[in-house]
Enzyme design. Structure first.
Site, PDB file in Angstrom:
ATOM      1  N   ASP A   1     -11.758 -10.426  -1.890  1.00 57.43           N
ATOM      2  CA  ASP A   1     -13.159 -10.519  -1.367  1.00 57.43           C
ATOM      3  C   ASP A   1     -14.239  -9.647  -1.890  1.00 57.43           C
ATOM      4  O   ASP A   1     -13.576  -8.640  -2.721  1.00 57.43           O
ATOM      5  CB  ASP A   1     -13.227 -10.339   0.097  1.00 57.43           C
ATOM      6  CG  ASP A   1     -12.445  -8.984   0.739  1.00 57.43           C
ATOM      7  OD1 ASP A   1     -12.472  -8.064   0.018  1.00 57.43           O
ATOM      8  OD2 ASP A   1     -12.013  -9.216   1.967  1.00 57.43           O
TER       9      ASP A   1
ATOM     10  N   GLU B   1       0.681  -1.206  -0.035  1.00 57.49           N
ATOM     11  CA  GLU B   1       0.011   0.149   0.108  1.00 57.49           C
ATOM     12  C   GLU B   1       0.845   1.174  -0.029  1.00 57.49           C
ATOM     13  O   GLU B   1       0.758   2.127   0.809  1.00 57.49           O
ATOM     14  CB  GLU B   1      -0.820   0.040   1.307  1.00 57.49           C
ATOM     15  CG  GLU B   1      -1.829  -1.431   1.107  1.00 57.49           C
ATOM     16  CD  GLU B   1      -3.004  -1.425   2.204  1.00 57.49           C
ATOM     17  OE1 GLU B   1      -2.913  -0.443   3.317  1.00 57.49           O
ATOM     18  OE2 GLU B   1      -3.775  -2.071   2.121  1.00 57.49           O
TER      19      GLU B   1
ATOM     20  N   HIS C   1      -9.991  -6.144  -3.009  1.00 57.45           N
ATOM     21  CA  HIS C   1     -11.088  -6.014  -1.897  1.00 57.45           C
ATOM     22  C   HIS C   1     -12.076  -5.111  -2.662  1.00 57.45           C
ATOM     23  O   HIS C   1     -12.179  -3.972  -2.673  1.00 57.45           O
ATOM     24  CB  HIS C   1     -10.460  -5.332  -0.772  1.00 57.45           C
ATOM     25  CG  HIS C   1      -9.396  -5.903  -0.035  1.00 57.45           C
ATOM     26  ND1 HIS C   1      -9.771  -7.055   0.600  1.00 57.45           N
ATOM     27  CD2 HIS C   1      -8.360  -5.816   0.345  1.00 57.45           C
ATOM     28  CE1 HIS C   1      -8.921  -7.605   1.518  1.00 57.45           C
ATOM     29  NE2 HIS C   1      -7.868  -6.723   1.101  1.00 57.45           N
TER      30      HIS C   1
ATOM     31  N   GLU D   1      -5.902 -10.778  -2.180  1.00 59.15           N
ATOM     32  CA  GLU D   1      -6.626 -10.574  -1.014  1.00 59.15           C
ATOM     33  C   GLU D   1      -8.196 -10.572  -1.345  1.00 59.15           C
ATOM     34  O   GLU D   1      -8.736  -9.614  -0.762  1.00 59.15           O
ATOM     35  CB  GLU D   1      -6.183  -9.397  -0.133  1.00 59.15           C
ATOM     36  CG  GLU D   1      -4.624  -9.274   0.174  1.00 59.15           C
ATOM     37  CD  GLU D   1      -4.300  -8.132   1.107  1.00 59.15           C
ATOM     38  OE1 GLU D   1      -5.203  -7.506   1.654  1.00 59.15           O
ATOM     39  OE2 GLU D   1      -3.094  -7.896   1.112  1.00 59.15           O
TER      40      GLU D   1
ATOM     41  N   ASN E   1       2.404  -4.709  -3.550  1.00 62.08           N
ATOM     42  CA  ASN E   1       0.848  -5.055  -3.079  1.00 62.08           C
ATOM     43  C   ASN E   1       0.073  -3.938  -2.909  1.00 62.08           C
ATOM     44  O   ASN E   1       0.462  -3.186  -1.928  1.00 62.08           O
ATOM     45  CB  ASN E   1       0.965  -6.277  -2.001  1.00 62.08           C
ATOM     46  CG  ASN E   1      -0.448  -6.980  -1.810  1.00 62.08           C
ATOM     47  OD1 ASN E   1      -1.031  -7.497  -2.871  1.00 62.08           O
ATOM     48  ND2 ASN E   1      -0.844  -6.863  -0.637  1.00 62.08           N
TER      49      ASN E   1
HETATM   50  C1  XIL Z   1      -6.284  -7.076   7.844  1.00 63.35           C
HETATM   51  C2  XIL Z   1      -6.492  -8.331   8.704  1.00 63.35           C
HETATM   52  O1  XIL Z   1      -7.445  -9.288   7.942  1.00 63.35           O
HETATM   53  C3  XIL Z   1      -7.361  -7.979   9.636  1.00 63.35           C
HETATM   54  O2  XIL Z   1      -7.321  -9.035  10.848  1.00 63.35           O
HETATM   55  C4  XIL Z   1      -6.362  -7.097  10.606  1.00 63.35           C
HETATM   56  O3  XIL Z   1      -7.102  -6.629  11.565  1.00 63.35           O
HETATM   57  C5  XIL Z   1      -6.182  -5.624   9.556  1.00 63.35           C
HETATM   58  O4  XIL Z   1      -5.565  -6.269   8.436  1.00 63.35           O
HETATM   59  N1  XIL Z   1      -4.837  -4.942   3.400  1.00 63.35           N
HETATM   60  C6  XIL Z   1      -3.988  -5.746   3.683  1.00 63.35           C
HETATM   61  C7  XIL Z   1      -4.332  -6.614   4.769  1.00 63.35           C
HETATM   62  O5  XIL Z   1      -2.918  -5.688   3.033  1.00 63.35           O
HETATM   63  O6  XIL Z   1      -2.912  -7.113   5.786  1.00 63.35           O
HETATM   64  C8  XIL Z   1      -5.281  -6.524   5.861  1.00 63.35           C
HETATM   65  O7  XIL Z   1      -5.614  -7.393   6.527  1.00 63.35           O
HETATM   66  C9  XIL Z   1      -6.575  -6.014   4.958  1.00 63.35           C
HETATM   67  C10 XIL Z   1      -6.170  -4.800   3.862  1.00 63.35           C
END
Ligand code: XIL
Length: 355
Positions: A277, A169, A246, A275, A210
């Site tokens: 979802d 990020e 996401h 990641e 990422n």
């Molecule tokens: C999230 C985890 O899933 C949670 O359990 C934690 O509280 C916060 O982080 N982007 C990312 C991940 O790169 O590391 C994050 O994971 C979600 C957003």
């Protein structure tokens, strides 16, 4: 419990779903249905492997006592990512004092299940330890701290992980650098430094940048494209770009995903959906779940269409352990399995795309 519909609604949803699946040719007859029921069908990992891809899930240490959960985690996936256990706050809770117990537990589980590990993450502005955030640093102070953190962790997992999200990020939505402690103190060169240090510590690990909201072509993914091109030209060890993916139904599907994956491939970079979802405003309805399934199907197809898109990881596989309801008020139901570990339309849509 966050999203559970009354039993009757669920039954109606299940009935409607069966109709949809039969109509779509996903479930074609008694044999297919028996396959569903007795779990004889190929796993997501096996289906992905036929395309030379992996199919992964994030997981987290507290969930590992949930046996029905770990059963599916071990059966369906061939790549695992620790959702929190390898982050800076967890691995270096005091300066110079390292604790790899959480990550080790997940690496051990992966090994038991013959899975690989996508390691996450070394340099990020979030979930940092207090000792790092509660004071100011000069560049001369912070650079060795960053180097030591990266190299100690990467060396610890050397030979045990497939890839690292080295920097997470790094950009704002408009494509400018995020003003993190690393950027503000060390300048933009911290990214190349982090990659070089990680590469020294494990020359075989694939090194990734990422981020989220870089699935579509746009200012933020353009920033990655420009940076990646520059880093490659300078011979910096960068091997891939991780698109977190996401997504949220209310914000629309990133229709330029495939084009975007292709342009990184042309830079001789791997890509991965890291990641995934697809959240929605609750309550989940049959309609929203069907749209979510379409998005999972389309994302999977986009990855399969681009040779250097090496795999897909969902950010945990079940709504039971999704981070979404805790971070996005009123939203959830983002994953392919529901809170009772039952496959949702999205799961069948992924299978269809991989099939
Ligand atoms: C999230 C985890 O899933 C949670 O359990 C934690 O509280 C916060 O982080 N982007 C990312 C991940 O790169 O590391 C994050 O994971 C979600 C957003």
């Amino acid at each position: 419990m966050r999203t559970t519909a009354p039993a009757r609604t669920r039954l109606r949803l299940a009935g409607a779903l069966a109709t949809v699946l039969v109509a779509a040719g996903v479930v074609t007859g008694p044999a297919a249905q028996a396959g569903e029921q007795h779990g004889k069908q190929r796993t997501l990992a096996e289906l992905a492997q036929r395309h030379g891809r992996y199919f992964g899930s994030a997981t987290d240490n507290p969930e590992l006592t949930d046996t029905p959960y770990t059963k599916i985690l071990g059966d369906e996936f061939d790549m695992i990512t620790p959702g929190n256990g390898m982050k800076w706050y967890a691995t270096e809770p005091q300066q110079g004092v390292f604790d790899f117990s959480k990550g080790d537990e997940i690496v051990k589980l992966a090994r038991k299940n013959h899975q690989r590990v996508r390691a996450h993450t070394l340099v990020w502005h979030s979930q940092l330890p207090d000792w790092l955030t509660s004071r100011t640093w000069t560049a001369d102070e912070l650079r060795p701290v960053l180097k030591k953190h990266i190299q100690t962790e990467v060396r610890h997992y050397r030979g045990k992980v497939y890839a690292w999200d080295v920097v997470n990020e790094a950009f704002n939505e408009d494509g400018t650098y995020r003003e993190t402690v690393f950027y503000k103190t060390l300048g933009p060169g911290y990214i190349a430094d982090a990659l070089r240090w990680a590469h020294q510590a494990d020359p075989h690990a694939k090194l990734y940048l990422n981020d989220y909201n870089i699935e579509a072509v746009g200012p933020k993914s353009d920033a990655y494209y420009a940076l990646a091109k520059e880093l490659k030209a300078q011979g910096v060890p960068l091997h891939g770009i991780g698109l977190q993916a996401h997504l949220a139904l209310q914000y629309g599907y990133p229709t330029t995903l495939e084009d975007n994956l292709r342009r990184f491939a042309r830079l001789r970079l791997d890509t991965a959906l890291t990641e995934v979802d697809v959240r929605m405003l609750l309550p989940a309805t049959e309609e929203k779940l069907a749209q979510q399934a379409d998005w999972y199907r389309d994302m999977t197809k986009a990855c399969l269409a681009v040779r250097r898109c090496v795999g897909i990881t969902v950010w945990d596989y079940t709504d039971k352990y999704s981070w979404i309801p805790d971070f996005f008020e009123g939203q959830g139901a983002a994953l392919p399995w529901d809170e009772q570990l039952r496959p949702k339309p999205a799961y069948h849509a992924i299978r269809e795309a991989l099939g």
